[in-house]
Design a protein around this motif. Structure first.
Motif, mmCIF file in Angstrom:
data_model
loop_
_atom_site.group_PDB
_atom_site.id
_atom_site.type_symbol
_atom_site.label_atom_id
_atom_site.label_comp_id
_atom_site.label_asym_id
_atom_site.label_seq_id
_atom_site.Cartn_x
_atom_site.Cartn_y
_atom_site.Cartn_z
ATOM 1 N N ARG A 111 19.013 15.985 4.945
ATOM 2 C CA ARG A 111 19.697 15.900 6.233
ATOM 3 C C ARG A 111 18.990 14.959 7.199
ATOM 4 N NH1 ARG A 111 20.342 21.463 5.131
ATOM 5 N NH2 ARG A 111 18.591 22.047 6.460
ATOM 6 N N TYR A 112 18.161 14.087 6.671
ATOM 7 C CA TYR A 112 17.446 13.164 7.549
ATOM 8 C C TYR A 112 18.381 12.270 8.364
ATOM 9 C CZ TYR A 112 14.684 9.206 9.106
ATOM 10 O OH TYR A 112 14.122 8.223 9.883
ATOM 11 N N PRO A 113 19.482 11.736 7.816
ATOM 12 C CA PRO A 113 20.350 10.869 8.644
ATOM 13 C C PRO A 113 20.849 11.546 9.911
ATOM 14 C CG PRO A 113 20.899 10.622 6.334
ATOM 15 C CD PRO A 113 19.933 11.761 6.408
ATOM 16 N N SER A 114 21.324 12.774 9.801
ATOM 17 C CA SER A 114 21.800 13.471 11.000
ATOM 18 C C SER A 114 20.636 13.804 11.926
ATOM 19 C CB SER A 114 22.549 14.742 10.611
ATOM 20 O OG SER A 114 21.701 15.639 9.907
ATOM 21 N N TYR A 115 19.495 14.141 11.353
ATOM 22 C CA TYR A 115 18.304 14.419 12.160
ATOM 23 C C TYR A 115 17.917 13.197 12.988
ATOM 24 C CZ TYR A 115 13.263 14.464 13.044
ATOM 25 O OH TYR A 115 12.028 14.325 13.625
ATOM 26 N N ALA A 116 17.824 12.041 12.341
ATOM 27 C CA ALA A 116 17.416 10.819 13.042
ATOM 28 C C ALA A 116 18.421 10.453 14.132
ATOM 29 C CB ALA A 116 17.269 9.673 12.042
ATOM 30 N N ALA A 117 19.708 10.631 13.848
ATOM 31 C CA ALA A 117 20.723 10.316 14.851
ATOM 32 C C ALA A 117 20.599 11.244 16.058
ATOM 33 C CB ALA A 117 22.111 10.430 14.232
ATOM 34 N N LEU A 118 20.336 12.520 15.814
ATOM 35 C CA LEU A 118 20.192 13.465 16.923
ATOM 36 C C LEU A 118 18.945 13.175 17.753
ATOM 37 C CD1 LEU A 118 21.278 16.765 15.142
ATOM 38 C CD2 LEU A 118 22.420 15.700 17.091
ATOM 39 N N MET A 145 20.949 16.863 26.206
ATOM 40 C CA MET A 145 19.668 17.290 25.640
ATOM 41 C C MET A 145 19.736 18.738 25.169
ATOM 42 S SD MET A 145 16.493 15.642 27.715
ATOM 43 C CE MET A 145 17.056 16.079 29.359
ATOM 44 N N GLY A 146 20.434 19.579 25.910
ATOM 45 C CA GLY A 146 20.549 20.974 25.510
ATOM 46 C C GLY A 146 21.246 21.145 24.175
ATOM 47 N N ILE A 147 22.349 20.436 23.969
ATOM 48 C CA ILE A 147 23.065 20.579 22.700
ATOM 49 C C ILE A 147 22.289 19.929 21.561
ATOM 50 C CG2 ILE A 147 24.492 18.502 22.943
ATOM 51 C CD1 ILE A 147 25.587 21.916 21.522
ATOM 52 N N CYS A 148 21.579 18.833 21.840
ATOM 53 C CA CYS A 148 20.747 18.213 20.804
ATOM 54 C C CYS A 148 19.623 19.152 20.376
ATOM 55 C CB CYS A 148 20.159 16.899 21.303
ATOM 56 S SG CYS A 148 21.340 15.540 21.421
ATOM 57 N N SER A 149 19.015 19.833 21.340
ATOM 58 C CA SER A 149 17.947 20.773 20.994
ATOM 59 C C SER A 149 18.489 21.896 20.118
ATOM 60 C CB SER A 149 17.307 21.342 22.262
ATOM 61 O OG SER A 149 18.205 22.208 22.936
ATOM 62 N N TYR A 150 19.710 22.327 20.361
ATOM 63 C CA TYR A 150 20.319 23.379 19.539
ATOM 64 C C TYR A 150 20.392 22.946 18.076
ATOM 65 C CZ TYR A 150 23.984 26.316 17.529
ATOM 66 O OH TYR A 150 24.704 27.143 16.703
ATOM 67 N N PHE A 151 20.861 21.739 17.840
ATOM 68 C CA PHE A 151 20.994 21.264 16.460
ATOM 69 C C PHE A 151 19.640 20.942 15.824
ATOM 70 C CE2 PHE A 151 25.326 20.108 18.010
ATOM 71 C CZ PHE A 151 26.037 20.910 17.125
ATOM 72 N N SER A 166 17.424 28.438 17.474
ATOM 73 C CA SER A 166 18.328 27.456 18.074
ATOM 74 C C SER A 166 19.308 28.125 19.026
ATOM 75 C CB SER A 166 19.083 26.693 16.978
ATOM 76 O OG SER A 166 19.893 27.571 16.212
ATOM 77 N N LEU A 167 19.826 29.280 18.621
ATOM 78 C CA LEU A 167 20.755 30.002 19.489
ATOM 79 C C LEU A 167 20.049 30.496 20.750
ATOM 80 C CD1 LEU A 167 23.637 31.061 19.778
ATOM 81 C CD2 LEU A 167 22.918 33.138 18.584
ATOM 82 N N LYS A 168 18.830 30.988 20.582
ATOM 83 C CA LYS A 168 18.073 31.481 21.736
ATOM 84 C C LYS A 168 17.769 30.351 22.706
ATOM 85 C CE LYS A 168 13.869 34.058 22.881
ATOM 86 N NZ LYS A 168 12.666 34.729 22.332
ATOM 87 N N ALA A 169 17.355 29.202 22.191
ATOM 88 C CA ALA A 169 17.057 28.060 23.062
ATOM 89 C C ALA A 169 18.293 27.651 23.851
ATOM 90 C CB ALA A 169 16.531 26.889 22.230
ATOM 91 N N PHE A 170 19.422 27.629 23.187
ATOM 92 C CA PHE A 170 20.657 27.217 23.862
ATOM 93 C C PHE A 170 21.057 28.217 24.944
ATOM 94 C CE2 PHE A 170 25.300 26.964 24.166
ATOM 95 C CZ PHE A 170 25.461 25.613 24.436
ATOM 96 N N LEU A 171 21.023 29.512 24.612
ATOM 97 C CA LEU A 171 21.502 30.521 25.555
ATOM 98 C C LEU A 171 20.569 30.675 26.757
ATOM 99 C CD1 LEU A 171 22.803 33.318 23.134
ATOM 100 C CD2 LEU A 171 24.138 31.660 24.443
ATOM 101 N N VAL A 172 19.260 30.657 26.514
ATOM 102 C CA VAL A 172 18.326 30.841 27.627
ATOM 103 C C VAL A 172 18.397 29.655 28.586
ATOM 104 C CG1 VAL A 172 15.891 31.065 28.260
ATOM 105 C CG2 VAL A 172 16.791 32.345 26.319
ATOM 106 N N THR A 173 18.459 28.451 28.044
ATOM 107 C CA THR A 173 18.565 27.291 28.934
ATOM 108 C C THR A 173 19.907 27.272 29.664
ATOM 109 O OG1 THR A 173 19.296 25.938 27.045
ATOM 110 C CG2 THR A 173 16.956 25.886 27.604
ATOM 111 N N LYS A 174 20.965 27.715 28.994
ATOM 112 C CA LYS A 174 22.266 27.789 29.687
ATOM 113 C C LYS A 174 22.246 28.844 30.785
ATOM 114 C CE LYS A 174 22.779 24.759 27.866
ATOM 115 N NZ LYS A 174 22.906 23.405 28.409
#
Length: 664
Positions: A111-118, A145-151, A166-174
């Motif tokens: 999954r490196y291609p999607s990782y590098a793009a993100l 940045m928030g959605i990128c951190s989730y992925f 990932s879910l915790k990071a997204f919800l707490v920052t939201k």
């Protein structure tokens, strides 16, 4: 090419690289790595050119109306002052290092291609935040940045830890972003514009009607994004993601965004003394609490995560005493040595052949196996502990000097109490920082755990990046404290004598105490039979039964490990160790206060929906169904029955008419 054009290209190039990487990731995999590295590298060159042209002088501004709104306009605006110009260089530099490093670290990852793009999209979003002169456009980068951190945190989605993190990071920052959004709208409404320059002009002229409410709402978003108490709990768990992602989040994006936001809008916060006191208390609790928690962590990345929380506390502390120059100075210095710490930890993890596990109590012989990581991490830890002449010393002392200045009542718009809060907490944190930095170094490179299998030499791209980051970690502070005032507000960043002596002295005390505790626990563990006893966590009380040293749990692949019993953190913290290791049980508190009530409310709503609302719906459907069944029974298909019914109906109607006529 004009400076404005160059500035537009800085965030645009990584964005285009991300889009191209996603499109070509499967069809042309040979282009993935160049598309990952070259756009942020080009953005770094352009950001450096913009910084040279800006030169710490007049801000570079440009704007055009994005869309008419009928009230407060939204504009595509650039506002590049000395702060923005230099922070953009740091962001692009760290992002480039992370992308180069990742080509080796994730070379076999499908999954490196999607990782590098993100990662490129993440970088683009942070650069948009840095250069944006309009708060709504800044908000776009903030949320991307928030959605990128989730992925990215959930990159290893096969593991439940990564999915939960990932879910915790997204919800707490939201959770922080909701009041942040309200605060932005309130600020734009009061100022009549979302343009940063006009907002600051409105503050200067006293145009804000609700400065305290606005500042506190904005602080909620900053606490979530920059992992400050009480919304910091997502950051240690985010270590479940790839280590280069941790370096990017901690050193140059995401968590730095909140500090940078306050620095850009500091007059808004200074307009409210209450907000400055709240900011100081938040910084103090964050600094001290994270320092104690870091001293109790076993995973090397969680130690560094709590370290980031504490260093961000220094930055917010500097802002609380009204010195954004010291805050951004420490942000830049921290960006270099924290990226180095995470990437060196990544070399250790890579050498062990795992994705993210790096329990220090299980490490053995790493000094000789990964010498590049050993020497570069040593430099970075000295910078983290603020030992002169490493870069962290100069930036941390600028914060403590600003706090001392505010404590003496010499800083306008800042209550003296905030200076004392930040100064005392900063000095305590200096001791704790040196203590956990020393503990990390001792356990990681002089530990007595079971030796992990050797997975061979690390890729050259990884080790080269480590040595590149060593240069600013060692030399940036000594150079910057003389030259940065010309780029910032002109305030002197030279370390003051008193805070330098106190801060460095406490750091040395923390390091020596930890080393002494490590020697004592090592000696006690050497005398104790394997699996029998270990050092008593409360020190002089002697030896007690301890947990078995050989736990037979899997680590470093499928081998069994033997944790190192010589952990000075247990001896130093005593009974507090268990609570500090669990982050003072804040997750349990939040579960009791928020998660369970929300779940109970959801269960109630589900019950009402199924048992009450659905009952009415089913009842409304049942009546027509019964009537239909009755009518259906009358449709027999027998003609005689139909004629008889017709005649009976006729007789009934005739009788009814007759009765009506007789009554009339």
């Amino acid at each position: 090419m004009t400076t404005t054009t160059l500035a537009v290209l800085v965030p645009l190039l990584p964005f285009l690289g991300a889009a191209a990487g996603l499109l070509l990731g499967r069809t042309a995999p040979g282009f993935v790595r160049p598309l990952a590295v070259l756009p942020p590298l080009a953005a770094l060159v352009l950001a450096a050119l913009v910084a040279v042209r800006q030169g710490g002088g007049q801000a570079i501004t440009s704007h055009t109306e994005l869309t008419p709104t009928g009230s407060v306009p939204i504009e595509l605006a650039l506002d590049i002052d000395g702060f923005a110009a230099l922070v953009a260089v740091v962001v692009a530099f760290v992002a480039t290092c992370v992308q180069i490093y990742s080509t080796g670290y994730l070379r076999d990852d499908p999954r490196y291609p999607s990782y590098a793009a993100l990662v490129s999209l993440f970088t683009s979003a942070m650069l948009l935040v840095v250069y944006s002169g309009d708060l709504i456009v800044l908000l776009v980068g903030w949320e991307v940045m928030g959605i990128c951190s989730y992925f990215l945190v959930g990159h290893y989605w096969e593991t439940p830890e990564a999915r939960a993190a990932s879910l915790k990071a997204f919800l707490v920052t939201k959770l922080g972003d909701v009041p942040f959004l309200i605060g932005l709208f309130a600020l734009g409404t009061d100022a009549g514009s979302f343009r940063i320059t006009r907002v600051l002009g409105a503050v200067t002229s006293g145009g804000l009607d609700h400065p305290t409410v606005i500042a506190l709402l904005l602080l909620a978003g900053v606490a979530g994004k920059s992992a400050q108490f009480p919304l910091h709990t997502w950051l240690p768990d985010a270590m479940a993601g790839p280590t280069p992602v941790s370096a990017l989040i901690h050193a140059a994006t995401m968590v730095a965004a909140g500090v940078y936001f306050i620095a850009r809008l500091l007059p808004v916060f200074e307009a409210s003394s209450a907000a400055m006191v709240v900011l100081a208390v938040m910084a103090a609790v964050t600094m001290a609490g994270s320092g104690v928690a870091a001293l109790a962590q076993d995973d090397i990345k969680r130690v560094l995560a709590y370290s980031t929380i504490g260093q961000l506390g220094y930055m917010t502390g500097a802002l609380a005493v009204g010195d954004r120059g010291a805050a951004v100075f420490h942000l830049m210095s921290h960006g270099a040595f924290k990226a180095l710490l995470f990437l060196a930890a990544g070399v250790i993890i890579h050498a062990a052949g795992t994705n993210s596990l790096a329990a220090m109590s299980r490490m053995h012989g790493l000094r000789d196996r990964v010498p590049d990581a050993y020497w570069t991490m040593t430099v970075a830890l000295l910078a983290l502990a603020a030992i002169p002449p490493f870069s962290g010393f100069f930036s941390k002392e600028s914060v403590l000097g600003a706090a001392e200045h505010a404590a003496d009542g010499h800083t306008a718009h800042v209550p003296g109490v905030t200076g004392w809060i930040v100064l005392v907490a900063g000095l305590v944190t200096a001791l704790l920082t040196a203590a956990y930095a020393t503990r990390l170094w001792l356990l990681a490179f002089r530990g007595r755990g079971a030796e992990a299998p050797d997975h061979g030499r690390q890729p050259l791209t990884m080790t080269v990046v480590l040595w590149v980051l060593t240069i600013p970690s060692l030399a940036f502070g000594g150079f910057a404290y003389r030259s940065l005032p010309d780029w910032f507000d002109g305030r002197d960043l030279t370390p003051t004598l008193l805070t330098s002596i106190l801060g460095t002295g406490l750091a040395l005390v923390g390091g020596l105490l930890t080393y002494g505790a490590w020697q004592r626990t090592t000696a006690l563990a050497a005398r104790a039979p394997l699996g029998a006893v270990a050092a008593h966590p409360e020190g002089d009380a002697g030896l007690v039964e301890a947990e078995a040293i050989a736990t037979h749990e899997p680590a470093y692949g499928d081998i069994a490990y033997a944790p190192d019993p010589a952990d000075p953190g247990r001896l130093l913290l005593g009974p507090l160790h268990r609570h500090a290791a669990a982050g003072f049980h804040l997750d349990a508190v939040y579960t009791a206060l928020f998660v369970r009530p929300v779940q109970a409310g959801a269960s109630l709503v589900r019950f009402l929906d199924r048992e009450v609302v659905d009952t009415y719906v089913r009842g409304a459907a049942a009546l027509p169904r019964l009537l239909g069944a009755a009518v259906r029974r009358a449709q027999t298909g027998n003609v005689q029955t139909y004629v008889s019914a017709l005649l009976a109906g006729t007789v009934v109607l005739a009788v009814a008419v007759l009765l009506v006529a007789t009554g009339a």
